[in-house]
Design a protein around this motif. Structure first.
Motif, PDB file in Angstrom:
ATOM      1  N   TYR A  23       0.571  -1.195   0.086  1.00 43.05           N
ATOM      2  CA  TYR A  23       0.057  -0.080  -0.034  1.00 43.05           C
ATOM      3  C   TYR A  23       0.856   1.182   0.096  1.00 43.05           C
ATOM      4  CZ  TYR A  23      -3.248   3.648   1.220  1.00 43.05           C
ATOM      5  OH  TYR A  23      -3.999   4.754   1.299  1.00 43.05           O
ATOM      6  N   LEU A  24       1.898   1.582   0.854  1.00 40.12           N
ATOM      7  CA  LEU A  24       2.793   2.328   0.955  1.00 40.12           C
ATOM      8  C   LEU A  24       3.546   2.616  -0.327  1.00 40.12           C
ATOM      9  CD1 LEU A  24       4.276   1.723   4.373  1.00 40.12           C
ATOM     10  CD2 LEU A  24       2.271   3.463   3.842  1.00 40.12           C
ATOM     11  N   GLY A  25       3.876   1.523  -1.209  1.00 44.23           N
ATOM     12  CA  GLY A  25       4.755   1.769  -2.348  1.00 44.23           C
ATOM     13  C   GLY A  25       3.671   2.329  -3.275  1.00 44.23           C
ATOM     14  N   LEU A  26       2.491   1.768  -3.589  1.00 42.72           N
ATOM     15  CA  LEU A  26       1.658   2.333  -4.703  1.00 42.72           C
ATOM     16  C   LEU A  26       1.375   3.747  -4.109  1.00 42.72           C
ATOM     17  CD1 LEU A  26      -0.908  -0.850  -4.442  1.00 42.72           C
ATOM     18  CD2 LEU A  26       0.496  -0.004  -6.409  1.00 42.72           C
ATOM     19  N   THR A  27       1.042   4.192  -2.962  1.00 43.88           N
ATOM     20  CA  THR A  27       0.544   5.525  -2.794  1.00 43.88           C
ATOM     21  C   THR A  27       2.052   6.425  -2.846  1.00 43.88           C
ATOM     22  OG1 THR A  27      -0.523   5.044  -0.808  1.00 43.88           O
ATOM     23  CG2 THR A  27       0.300   7.231  -0.806  1.00 43.88           C
TER      24      THR A  27
END
Length: 101
Positions: A23-27
């Motif tokens: 999730y953090l990487g996609l954000t």
């Protein structure tokens, strides 16, 4: 984002940590959507709208305090980077030969 839903599906452990990292990487990848867009002004509007929605949803998602703070921080940083990318793309579009005002 569908990745946000995966985090609370796992009570703890490596899979939950991996879901949060995803999730953090996609954000964090959000600014690239603007940088690579054919219409960066529209992309900026769409991506910042999505990030605003995500920020609201993160406040009520079944996340631990640390997870929530990490996700909210990533959201704030991604939004700021998106605005910077959008401004740069707008300048480039208004002065295509030099890329400057």
């Amino acid at each position: 984002m569908a990745a946000r839903y995966e985090i609370p599906q796992h009570p703890s452990g490596e899979i939950r940590a991996a879901a949060l990292e995803t999730y953090l990487g996609l954000t964090e990848a959000a600014p690239g959507l603007i940088r690579d867009a054919a219409r960066p002004e529209r992309a900026l509007r769409d991506v910042t709208t999505a990030l605003d929605c995500e920020a609201r949803l993160l406040r009520t998602e079944a996340l631990g305090p640390r997870e929530r703070q990490l996700a909210l921080d990533a959201n704030v940083h991604a939004r700021a980077a998106c605005v910077t990318c959008g401004l740069g793309a707008t300048l480039e579009a208004s002065h295509p030969q030099t890329g400057r005002a």
